[in-house]
Scaffold this motif. Structure first.
Motif: not given
Length: 99
Positions: A53-57, A45-50, A60-64, A27-33
């Motif tokens: 963000i998508t290293v764990s659920t 730098y934005q790609q690295n940030y993504v 992702v929830k913290r970012f959101y 799911a994380l890989s799909g979201l990242r893609n």
């Protein structure tokens, strides 16, 4: 013999851990893609940030919660790109509450 059994136990434990986290990792890989495709072109730098963000659920929830719900200023994404990012995350299966 004891070391052999210990190695086998560690291998099996690692395998079970990998199997238990496989759905989340997919799911994380799909979201990242999805994010990388929908927001392109992104700067490195934005790609690295993504990726961060998508290293764990949880991340992702913290970012959101921080940048989408509370509308804090994000140094990496702003305006339309941040709105798209928030929308993509919101649509993700990772954000659905367990039933």
């Amino acid at each position: 013999m004891q070391y052999l059994f210990e190695d086998i136990q560690h291998s099996v434990s690692d395998w079970f851990i990998s199997m238990s986290t496989l759905p989340e990792q997919r799911a994380l890989s799909g979201l990242r893609n999805d994010i990388l495709q929908q927001l392109k072109p992104l700067k490195p730098y934005q790609q690295n940030y993504v990726e961060q963000i998508t290293v764990s659920t949880d991340s992702v929830k913290r970012f959101y919660a921080t940048y989408c719900e509370k509308d804090d200023i994000n140094p990496n994404f702003s305006g339309t790109k941040r709105a798209q990012l928030c929308h993509t995350i919101m649509q993700s299966s990772l954000m659905r509450k367990p039933q």
